[in-house]
Design an enzyme around this catalytic site. Structure first.
Site, PDB file in Angstrom:
ATOM      1  CE  LYS A   1     -30.667  89.960 -49.756  1.00 16.38           C
ATOM      2  NZ  LYS A   1     -31.585  91.084 -49.577  1.00 16.38           N
TER       3      LYS A   1
ATOM      4  CG  HIS B   1     -34.851  87.006 -49.571  1.00 18.37           C
ATOM      5  ND1 HIS B   1     -34.852  86.926 -50.941  1.00 18.37           N
ATOM      6  CD2 HIS B   1     -34.684  88.307 -49.271  1.00 18.37           C
ATOM      7  CE1 HIS B   1     -34.710  88.137 -51.440  1.00 18.37           C
ATOM      8  NE2 HIS B   1     -34.596  89.001 -50.440  1.00 18.37           N
TER       9      HIS B   1
ATOM     10  CG  ASP C   1     -32.818  87.286 -54.855  1.00 21.76           C
ATOM     11  OD1 ASP C   1     -32.393  87.925 -53.897  1.00 21.76           O
ATOM     12  OD2 ASP C   1     -33.543  87.760 -55.727  1.00 21.76           O
TER      13      ASP C   1
ATOM     14  NE  ARG D   1     -17.607 101.352 -32.271  1.00 20.14           N
ATOM     15  CZ  ARG D   1     -17.816 102.627 -31.989  1.00 20.14           C
ATOM     16  NH1 ARG D   1     -19.033 103.039 -31.709  1.00 20.14           N
ATOM     17  NH2 ARG D   1     -16.825 103.483 -31.980  1.00 20.14           N
TER      18      ARG D   1
END
Lengths: 90, 332
Positions: free
Chosen positions: B172, B151, B190, B257
């Site tokens: 998405k 998916h 999808d 980070r």
């Protein structure tokens, strides 16, 4: 995890409108919900996914849910299949 | 992620494959149509010369049997010597998926009859044996490759295949739409079918031609990307080179980070670099994805931004401490 089996009762099968109904019902639940046809499993919250299943009249579909409200989710989706999406039944 | 059951692949499926150009097998069936439903169990082929000569030890009967000039000449010799009846009977007593003659070679009436009686399909191609074998192995390995359905949305950004994954409603499709608008390409929305080729390459594509290149955008409904954005905005399949996991911003989670540690996602046993991207209103995800794609390309070219940055800092710190040491000397 809760599972249930059902068959497609409406003549036209799972086209765009029924799949939208399924996805709209599925997103109301927090659980992960899947539909399975012949070993192919897709996310029941995705309209395109449900359409891709190509589930025609009489096809057996397995409903699988996993999460805090799994039982309610399976019941709600099963009821939707059983009602034939308010369409002409076969 | 669910493993897909390998479907039975029959000779008829092989004949009805829509292959183009360098993969076209150019096959047609000349006998044994009744056996077209026979399954091809393994993606291999066999040259049956030894078997025809009577040596059946380790005979790969479950493979596709390819007859080239040598084998066909041998069939002719068998028929001349009157040994064909017995040889064909033994040969066809195995449940061979099918026999394929290359170079448009004629199998001969008697062979065709024996195949017809045994219900074994006989196919003919005009390609030569080595070219045909190459194409056939390529095509079969593609079909027999391990498969899974995920998916997510597969897009191509600056030539990098990126699989966007994340929970429903995280954005998405919207991210993909913005990427398409910015000139990138949609492969599948999808539902992405992923195949593992050669055990190293993950090839992603849509599952179905009818549904392909359509997207569902909340509030708009289903849109046809090809018609709206043109054929330049789509692609049929693409290797997955990066996985971007979009997730709702979790204040308790530590996000990368610096970019020195590399996360990977494992799909069908293949490790792919993975980024976890937190989504928050006002964060421009498509630009982050674009930058991630370019950064991935830089890495492939051998330049790792984060590592290079850290090396420069370390070098600078070293020179700084050398300078401090020099200036703090008493005899200066």
């Amino acid at each position: 995890m809760v599972e249930a089996e059902t068959t497609i009762k409406n003549r036209a099968g799972i086209h765009a409108r029924p799949s939208a109904l399924i996805a709209q019902t599925a997103v109301k639940f927090a659980s992960r919900i899947y539909l399975e046809k012949a070993g192919n499993r897709i996310n029941a919250k995705s309209i395109m996914g449900i359409i891709t299943l190509a589930a025609s009249f009489g096809t057996r579909i397995k409903i699988i849910a996993e999460g805090p409200d799994e039982q309610q989710a399976v019941d709600a989706i099963k009821a939707l299949f059983e009602s034939g999406f308010n369409e002409e039944l076969g | 992620m669910i493993e897909k059951e390998p479907a039975n692949f029959t000779v008829l499926d092989l004949l009805s494959l829509e292959l183009k150009e360098q993969n076209d097998l150019r096959l047609r069936c000349v006998a044994g149509r009744a056996g077209l439903t026979r399954e091809i169990p393994v993606p291999d082929l066999n040259r049956p010369g030894l078997a025809l000569a009577g040596f059946y030890e380790s005979f790969g009967w479950e493979r596709l049997q390819v007859f080239g000039r040598g084998e066909t000449a041998f069939l002719k010799k068998l028929e001349r010597d009157g040994l064909d009846v017995e040889a064909y009977a033994t040969f066809f007593s195995y449940k061979i998926p099918c026999c394929i003659f290359t170079n448009n070679l004629d199998p001969g009436e008697r062979f065709l009859q024996a195949a017809e009686n045994a219900g074994c399909p006989v196919l003919i191609t005009d390609l030569n044996s080595s070219e045909f074998s190459l194409r056939l192995i390529r095509v079969l390995h593609d079909i027999f490759a391990p498969k899974t359905i995920m998916h997510g949305v597969l897009v191509e950004v600056f030539g990098i295949g990126i699989l966007l994954v994340g929970d429903s409603g995280v954005g998405k499709s919207e991210t993909a739409l913005e990427l398409i608008e910015r000139g990138h390409r949609l492969v599948a929305d999808d539902v992405v079918e992923i195949r593992c080729l050669n055990g190293t390459v993950l090839m992603g594509q849509g599952t179905n031609k009818v549904v392909g290149h359509h997207m569902e955008i909340r509030g708009l409904g289903i849109i046809n990307v090809t018609h709206l954005f043109g054929v330049g905005a789509i692609r049929d399949k693409k290797q997955i080179q990066l996985v971007c996991q979009l997730e709702d911003w979790d204040p308790n989670k530590v996000y990368d980070r610096i970019g020195m540690d590399e996360l990977t996602a494992e799909i069908l046993g293949v490790k792919v670099p993975k980024l976890e991207i937190p989504v928050k209103p006002g964060r421009n995800i498509p630009i982050i994805i674009e930058t991630a794609a370019m950064n991935e390309r830089l890495k492939k070219m051998g330049y790792h931004s984060a590592k290079e940055f850290n090396q420069n800092i370390m070098r600078w710190l070293e020179s700084e401490s050398a300078r401090t040491m020099y200036f703090s000397r008493d005899d200066y």
